[in-house]
Scaffold this active site. Structure first.
Site, PDB file in Angstrom:
ATOM      1  N   HIS A   1      12.906  59.101  11.585  1.00  0.00           N
ATOM      2  CA  HIS A   1      12.042  58.053  11.316  1.00  0.00           C
ATOM      3  C   HIS A   1      12.512  57.259   9.883  1.00  0.00           C
ATOM      4  O   HIS A   1      12.103  56.051   9.749  1.00  0.00           O
ATOM      5  CB  HIS A   1      10.532  58.333  11.371  1.00  0.00           C
ATOM      6  CG  HIS A   1       9.850  58.367  12.773  1.00  0.00           C
ATOM      7  ND1 HIS A   1       9.250  59.674  13.311  1.00  0.00           N
ATOM      8  CD2 HIS A   1      10.217  57.727  13.839  1.00  0.00           C
ATOM      9  CE1 HIS A   1       8.897  59.447  14.442  1.00  0.00           C
ATOM     10  NE2 HIS A   1       9.528  58.233  14.873  1.00  0.00           N
TER      11      HIS A   1
ATOM     12  N   ARG B   1      34.909  46.786  26.879  1.00  0.00           N
ATOM     13  CA  ARG B   1      36.162  47.680  26.857  1.00  0.00           C
ATOM     14  C   ARG B   1      35.841  48.960  27.325  1.00  0.00           C
ATOM     15  O   ARG B   1      35.924  49.749  26.614  1.00  0.00           O
ATOM     16  CB  ARG B   1      36.807  47.517  25.725  1.00  0.00           C
ATOM     17  CG  ARG B   1      37.235  46.041  25.463  1.00  0.00           C
ATOM     18  CD  ARG B   1      37.865  45.836  24.162  1.00  0.00           C
ATOM     19  NE  ARG B   1      38.814  44.819  24.056  1.00  0.00           N
ATOM     20  CZ  ARG B   1      38.342  43.714  23.036  1.00  0.00           C
ATOM     21  NH1 ARG B   1      37.331  43.541  22.727  1.00  0.00           N
ATOM     22  NH2 ARG B   1      39.240  42.580  23.145  1.00  0.00           N
TER      23      ARG B   1
ATOM     24  N   GLU C   1      45.014  37.022  31.953  1.00  0.00           N
ATOM     25  CA  GLU C   1      45.684  37.319  30.701  1.00  0.00           C
ATOM     26  C   GLU C   1      46.997  37.365  30.829  1.00  0.00           C
ATOM     27  O   GLU C   1      47.803  38.009  29.909  1.00  0.00           O
ATOM     28  CB  GLU C   1      45.083  38.541  30.198  1.00  0.00           C
ATOM     29  CG  GLU C   1      45.120  39.838  30.800  1.00  0.00           C
ATOM     30  CD  GLU C   1      44.504  40.907  30.300  1.00  0.00           C
ATOM     31  OE1 GLU C   1      43.893  41.026  29.018  1.00  0.00           O
ATOM     32  OE2 GLU C   1      44.074  41.917  30.870  1.00  0.00           O
TER      33      GLU C   1
ATOM     34  N   ASP D   1      46.101  38.862  25.149  1.00  0.00           N
ATOM     35  CA  ASP D   1      47.337  39.126  25.954  1.00  0.00           C
ATOM     36  C   ASP D   1      48.055  37.689  26.524  1.00  0.00           C
ATOM     37  O   ASP D   1      49.197  37.801  26.425  1.00  0.00           O
ATOM     38  CB  ASP D   1      47.170  39.948  27.245  1.00  0.00           C
ATOM     39  CG  ASP D   1      47.034  41.496  26.441  1.00  0.00           C
ATOM     40  OD1 ASP D   1      47.765  41.835  25.733  1.00  0.00           O
ATOM     41  OD2 ASP D   1      45.865  42.334  26.864  1.00  0.00           O
TER      42      ASP D   1
ATOM     43  N   CYS E   1      37.229  35.690  26.982  1.00  0.00           N
ATOM     44  CA  CYS E   1      36.630  36.557  26.295  1.00  0.00           C
ATOM     45  C   CYS E   1      37.810  37.146  25.087  1.00  0.00           C
ATOM     46  O   CYS E   1      37.522  38.396  24.410  1.00  0.00           O
ATOM     47  CB  CYS E   1      36.298  37.755  27.257  1.00  0.00           C
ATOM     48  SG  CYS E   1      37.757  38.447  27.983  1.00  0.00           S
TER      49      CYS E   1
END
Ligand code: PEP
Ligand code: MG
Length: 542
Positions: free
Chosen positions: A188, A296, A431, A455, A502
């Site tokens: 906590h 991912r 990509e 990429d 993305c």
């Protein structure tokens, strides 16, 4: 300068002088007592006093932080009234003729030990709550004041551990943050720190405790758990800049949370977050992301020494979907190979791994691996709004093979009576230059595209993204990249498919107008970039 690490529990950085937190120790010895009735009476009085204190703490925390956090003290009151706990204390006083202080201390340790031995991490963390209650009772019995964390100069509190009530009593005007040598991130104390927005690092370890002194300069990074003791000037400066960036983000959050990603002329775009696993959801939500645009999934594989099972994957995907509460979550199927190598996959060494057996190529050559992941994904789809996307696509045939395995997976689940959603969107990453160039042919096969500019840049410009010597040649603003993106968006829209980006370029606000003009539907970025991007969209006139 020395570095240590613990678990960061609040996404903020504290820089300042250390104040060591020392508890006034009440010595409790096992003295025989003559009058057990009197000790039982003292215990009853202490219990009433402790209960009153907890009510006051509840009210204070409710006003300062909120209902969820204040409930900790209601829970402490319930524990304080617990029959087993109270009966054990009374039994020790009556049968062993020990003082109330001794009985409370001994019973507290017994109950804390029971919690600490449980399998569940949440229950283990409750041991700290039992000790906190026992210490409160002992303070009431002995008339000692409990330590409150106040002071003149703002400091970073360093303690061996802090009880939840000690944390709640922190006077934020005197405290920059805190570090504990021990304690659990589920305690906590940690939960309170997070909600009080205090930078905190838990479990820094005994070596840190031995090294730190009152008045030392300390950097405590609540994002990463890193601690830097007596930093050099350059490190201090770096962290001060990071701290400023955090402050700016908080301001942005206050200004922009809940606001639409709408340009001045009314054009809207979705802004989602990229994550590497369930741990990323907190940051995505804290930064008000509209969904997860790229999960991912390979990090689940990278974190283990063996293939994650269907159950392990299911649990991870389900937890992300549930916590995103109906917002879309796009999970990319396994993308290993190239720079992400995993020993237990036993892949051959390759001369050019970025051009080798990677991502969907591995999944299609090892369909059993792919099926396990797809089963976990479809099972999880019953818990939210799932999208699945396939990386490194270069041809229509690859997409068709992926879709066929998805179809088989659904048939299997249906046959076994396992529920899944029938509104899972299927998409591919664009990509590779090949995918962008044939995006007109790919679009009819899927529901959406997500452009992976990291990429796409490496493959289009023939620049290995891992090679630092190519920085001068690897220009993500290259006209070739922008043309491929534009072409992809045009081809997708002509077939009424939506398109996101993305890769890292999505967060580049110097291109936000360009992407808006192209008609990109979604940008998915790291969580800290969500609000700066929203700001760029809202100030755009496109
Ligand atoms: C990309 O290539 O742009 C992408 C988002 O995927 P990754 O960086 O994981 O390869
Ligand atoms: Mg990629």
């Amino acid at each position: 300068m020395e570095s240590f690490s613990g678990k960061g529990v609040c996404g903020a950085i504290a820089i300042g002088k250390v104040s060591l937190f020392r508890r006034r120790k009440t010595e409790i010895s096992r003295q025989p007592i003559g009058d057990t009735a009197q000790e039982l009476g003292r215990f009853a009085d202490a219990k009433a006093a402790a209960s009153e204190q907890l009510s006051a703490l509840y009210d204070k925390t409710l006003a300062a932080v909120g209902e969820d956090e204040a409930q900790i003290f209601q829970m402490h009151q319930i524990m304080l009234e617990d029959d087993d706990y109270c009966e054990r204390i009374a039994e020790l006083i009556s049968t062993e003729q020990v003082s109330a202080e001794y009985a409370v201390s001994a019973a507290g340790e017994e109950f804390a030990g029971i919690f600490a031995a449980m399998d569940d991490a949440y229950m283990q963390a409750r041991a700290a709550d039992v000790r906190d209650i026992s210490n409160r009772l002992i303070a009431c019995l002995s008339g000692a004041e409990r330590e409150t964390l106040t002071g003149v100069e703002k400091r970073i509190i360093v303690a061996d551990d802090l009880a939840p009530s000690e944390t709640a009593s922190l006077d934020k005007s005197c405290v920059l943050g805190f570090v504990t040598a021990f304690g659990a991130p589920n305690s906590h104390t940690a939960i309170l720190a997070r909600n009080m927005n205090l930078p905190a690092v838990i479990g820094a370890g005994a070596a840190f405790q031995a090294a730190v002194r009152d008045g030392d300069l300390l950097i405590a990074d609540g994002h990463t758990g890193k601690l830097i003791l007596n930093p050099d000037a350059e490190t201090e400066q770096t962290y001060r800049s990071m701290q400023q960036a955090d402050i700016r983000r908080v301001q942005l959050l206050l200004e922009l949370k809940g606001k639409p990603n709408r340009t001045k002329s009314g054009r809207e775009i979705r802004i989602f977050a990229n994550i590497g696993g369930p741990d990323g959801v907190d940051a995505a939500l804290a930064n008000d992301a509209g969904g997860i645009g790229l999960f991912r999934s390979e990090f689940l594989y990278l974190e283990q020494d063996d293939y994650p099972t269907e159950e392990q994957q299911f649990a991870a995907y389900k937890s992300v979907l549930e916590r995103m509460g109906g917002r879309q979550v796009i999970i990319r199927t396994l993308d290993i190979g190239a720079d992400k190598q995993i020993g237990y996959f036993g892949l051959d060494r390759e001369e050019n791994p970025a051009l080798g057996l990677r991502a969907v190529r591995i999944c299609l050559t090892r369909p059993e691996l792919f099926r396990t992941q797809l089963r976990a994904l479809y099972r999880a789809s019953a818990y939210g709004q799932l999208g699945i996307m396939f990386p490194m696509i270069t041809s229509v045939s690859e997409v068709e093979q992926c879709l066929a395995i998805c179809e088989q997976t659904k048939q299997e689940l249906k046959r076994d009576g396992i529920p899944f959603s029938d509104s899972v969107e299927l998409g591919i990453m664009i990509e590779t230059p090949a995918a962008a160039i044939i995006s007109d042919l790919l679009a009819p096969t899927v529901d959406f595209f997500s452009i992976g500019t990291n990429d796409l840049t490496q493959y289009t410009l023939a620049c290995d993204r891992q090679n630092p010597n190519l920085a001068a040649f690897s220009d993500p603003h290259h006209e070739a990249i922008l043309r491929l993106i534009e072409m992809t968006v045009r081809n997708a829209h002509a077939r009424r498919r939506w398109v996101g980006i993305c890769g890292e370029l999505a967060a580049d606000t110097s291109l936000t107008d360009t992407f808006l003009r192209m008609g990109v539907d979604e940008l998915s970025v790291s969580a800290p970039s969500v609000l700066p991007l929203r700001e760029a969209v809202r100030s755009s006139s496109v």
